[in-house]
Scaffold this motif. Sequence first.
Motif, PDB file in Angstrom:
ATOM      1  N   GLY A 274       0.842  -1.192   0.000  1.00 28.39           N
ATOM      2  CA  GLY A 274       0.000   0.000   0.000  1.00 28.39           C
ATOM      3  C   GLY A 274       0.875   1.238   0.000  1.00 28.39           C
ATOM      4  N   VAL A 275       0.401   2.313  -0.618  1.00 30.20           N
ATOM      5  CA  VAL A 275       1.168   3.553  -0.737  1.00 30.20           C
ATOM      6  C   VAL A 275       0.315   4.724  -0.268  1.00 30.20           C
ATOM      7  CG1 VAL A 275       2.405   5.096  -2.304  1.00 30.20           C
ATOM      8  CG2 VAL A 275       2.451   2.632  -2.706  1.00 30.20           C
ATOM      9  N   GLU A 276       0.895   5.569   0.590  1.00 33.63           N
ATOM     10  CA  GLU A 276       0.198   6.761   1.058  1.00 33.63           C
ATOM     11  C   GLU A 276       1.189   7.909   1.244  1.00 33.63           C
ATOM     12  OE1 GLU A 276      -2.816   7.662   1.326  1.00 33.63           O
ATOM     13  OE2 GLU A 276      -3.816   5.723   1.007  1.00 33.63           O
ATOM     14  N   LEU A 277       0.679   9.141   1.102  1.00 33.71           N
ATOM     15  CA  LEU A 277       1.456  10.319   1.456  1.00 33.71           C
ATOM     16  C   LEU A 277       1.588  10.379   2.970  1.00 33.71           C
ATOM     17  CD1 LEU A 277      -0.244  12.939  -0.888  1.00 33.71           C
ATOM     18  CD2 LEU A 277       2.050  11.985  -1.174  1.00 33.71           C
ATOM     19  N   TRP A 278       2.783  10.784   3.442  1.00 35.33           N
ATOM     20  CA  TRP A 278       2.974  10.887   4.883  1.00 35.33           C
ATOM     21  C   TRP A 278       3.412  12.284   5.300  1.00 35.33           C
ATOM     22  CZ3 TRP A 278       4.551   6.361   8.497  1.00 35.33           C
ATOM     23  CH2 TRP A 278       3.590   5.344   8.382  1.00 35.33           C
ATOM     24  N   ASP A 279       4.660  12.611   5.215  1.00 31.78           N
ATOM     25  CA  ASP A 279       5.169  13.844   5.810  1.00 31.78           C
ATOM     26  C   ASP A 279       5.489  14.875   4.727  1.00 31.78           C
ATOM     27  OD1 ASP A 279       6.356  15.807   7.364  1.00 31.78           O
ATOM     28  OD2 ASP A 279       7.413  14.365   8.630  1.00 31.78           O
ATOM     29  N   ARG A 280       4.685  15.922   4.634  1.00 27.92           N
ATOM     30  CA  ARG A 280       4.860  16.951   3.604  1.00 27.92           C
ATOM     31  C   ARG A 280       6.136  17.762   3.807  1.00 27.92           C
ATOM     32  NH1 ARG A 280       4.504  21.735   5.323  1.00 27.92           N
ATOM     33  NH2 ARG A 280       4.351  22.565   3.203  1.00 27.92           N
ATOM     34  N   ARG A 281       6.641  17.796   5.027  1.00 28.78           N
ATOM     35  CA  ARG A 281       7.834  18.595   5.316  1.00 28.78           C
ATOM     36  C   ARG A 281       9.102  17.963   4.756  1.00 28.78           C
ATOM     37  NH1 ARG A 281       6.390  18.376  11.568  1.00 28.78           N
ATOM     38  NH2 ARG A 281       6.377  16.214  10.856  1.00 28.78           N
ATOM     39  N   LEU A 282       9.020  16.728   4.305  1.00 29.85           N
ATOM     40  CA  LEU A 282      10.198  16.025   3.804  1.00 29.85           C
ATOM     41  C   LEU A 282      10.230  15.989   2.284  1.00 29.85           C
ATOM     42  CD1 LEU A 282      10.438  13.125   6.392  1.00 29.85           C
ATOM     43  CD2 LEU A 282      11.666  15.287   6.348  1.00 29.85           C
ATOM     44  N   ALA A 283       9.716  17.048   1.678  1.00 26.58           N
ATOM     45  CA  ALA A 283       9.775  17.174   0.217  1.00 26.58           C
ATOM     46  C   ALA A 283       9.549  18.621  -0.161  1.00 26.58           C
ATOM     47  CB  ALA A 283       8.739  16.290  -0.462  1.00 26.58           C
ATOM     48  N   VAL A 284      10.266  19.079  -1.154  1.00 23.19           N
ATOM     49  CA  VAL A 284      10.014  20.369  -1.806  1.00 23.19           C
ATOM     50  C   VAL A 284       9.729  20.084  -3.261  1.00 23.19           C
ATOM     51  CG1 VAL A 284      11.060  22.514  -2.610  1.00 23.19           C
ATOM     52  CG2 VAL A 284      11.329  21.825  -0.224  1.00 23.19           C
ATOM     53  N   LYS A 285       8.601  20.603  -3.726  1.00 26.00           N
ATOM     54  CA  LYS A 285       8.204  20.413  -5.129  1.00 26.00           C
ATOM     55  C   LYS A 285       8.360  21.716  -5.886  1.00 26.00           C
ATOM     56  CE  LYS A 285       4.257  19.176  -8.068  1.00 26.00           C
ATOM     57  NZ  LYS A 285       2.857  18.675  -8.099  1.00 26.00           N
ATOM     58  N   MET A 286       8.989  21.653  -7.040  1.00 26.66           N
ATOM     59  CA  MET A 286       9.127  22.801  -7.919  1.00 26.66           C
ATOM     60  C   MET A 286       8.394  22.492  -9.222  1.00 26.66           C
ATOM     61  SD  MET A 286      10.907  24.775  -5.962  1.00 26.66           S
ATOM     62  CE  MET A 286      12.020  26.015  -6.633  1.00 26.66           C
ATOM     63  N   LYS A 287       7.558  23.419  -9.633  1.00 26.03           N
ATOM     64  CA  LYS A 287       6.768  23.199 -10.853  1.00 26.03           C
ATOM     65  C   LYS A 287       7.668  23.101 -12.075  1.00 26.03           C
ATOM     66  CE  LYS A 287       2.827  24.972 -13.467  1.00 26.03           C
ATOM     67  NZ  LYS A 287       1.802  26.042 -13.576  1.00 26.03           N
ATOM     68  N   GLY A 288       8.739  23.868 -12.085  1.00 22.35           N
ATOM     69  CA  GLY A 288       9.679  23.808 -13.195  1.00 22.35           C
ATOM     70  C   GLY A 288       9.221  24.543 -14.437  1.00 22.35           C
ATOM     71  N   ALA A 289       8.157  25.328 -14.310  1.00 24.11           N
ATOM     72  CA  ALA A 289       7.627  26.076 -15.451  1.00 24.11           C
ATOM     73  C   ALA A 289       6.751  27.207 -14.917  1.00 24.11           C
ATOM     74  CB  ALA A 289       6.805  25.163 -16.369  1.00 24.11           C
ATOM     75  N   ALA A 290       6.445  28.149 -15.805  1.00 21.30           N
ATOM     76  CA  ALA A 290       5.599  29.284 -15.411  1.00 21.30           C
ATOM     77  C   ALA A 290       4.173  28.817 -15.126  1.00 21.30           C
ATOM     78  CB  ALA A 290       5.605  30.306 -16.518  1.00 21.30           C
TER      79      ALA A 290
END
Length: 362
Positions: free
Chosen positions: A346-362
């Motif tokens: 099973g897969v679930e999101l856990w800790d949001r503080r352990l990732a930085v997401k960059m859109k990479g575009a406008a």
Amino acid sequence: DKAMNDCVSLRNFNLHKLIHATLHSHGKSVGIGGIDDSTLLAALECSPKSINAAANFSTLSLPGILSRVANKGMLASYQDSMGVALRIAAQTSTTDFKQFDRYRLTEAGLFEEVPATGEIKSSTLTEEMHQNQVRQYARMFGVTRVMLINDDLDALMQIPSKLGRMAAHTLEQAVITKLVEASTGAANSNFFYSNSSAKAKPNYAAGAETVLDIDSLGTAYKMFLDQVDSDGKPIMVEPSLLLVSNKNAVNAGKLFNDGSYRFTGTDIKETIDNQWRGRFSPLVSPYLGTLGSTPSEDQWYLLPSPSDTAVVNVAFLRGQTRPTIQQSEVDFHQLGVEMRGVFDFGVELWDRRLAVKMKGAA
């Protein structure tokens, strides 16, 4: 050494020899020549027989041996096809298919100087709850009468090898899908968001300045370091992984390996020292640019090596982290061996503080 020497005598030991050996071990007469339906049926009907091999008891039956051979082929292919899923996700084990909770204790406050009276103040611990649930994934396949009569060992091994690849792809797709479909926006209610408060710092940014390069990587690094726990204190975790799609694979490799870096664009052509050399190991997932409601090859993520927690959690049933092959009885009108590849996770999101997401575009 004994095992290796014994293997020499088993070179070119094909399916027909295996069928004859099974019949012989059960005391049944073995005909000379090829395998016909009566010989095949007799071998398949041999019940598992206990044998003593080096003081360890095992069972000998044609379906059992075929399933063990298939299992080895599937596991080899699964390991060869592993993507980045288990390199970015924390792993847990559970005993059944029910939804389960995991509680993580977090500390509050700091150490305080002990006064002259010697009194030490008590601290408090808070709990953070995360959930997950294991689900069943499986595919059936058969070792057919045609394979056995034709002595087609290659065909027998191709099917479990394909199942191994399918299992690896299934896990990779599940983890990346969970990551890219996480809610994203400005509101604090999103998993990835660009807003900021005293106890929650932004872990998402968009715009032309987030295209992967030496500067945007510095922006993402600061965003990661700025993350705080529920008490508003820095989490003090260092990112070490750079997750990208195929589009950014070469660029991520340059940022990790090259001593100097050249900006992209028509106006800037000079090179500068690459301060990120050797800092963030590039991880490339072909699925990153193809999944989600609005697939994007531009997005990229800065992540730490997973420990007891991570941005994504993968739960396995009873610690079984790899797919397995199970044998089942075939229908009366079939002559062969039916098996199934099974993978419980099973897969679930856990800790949001352990990732930085960059859109990479406008």
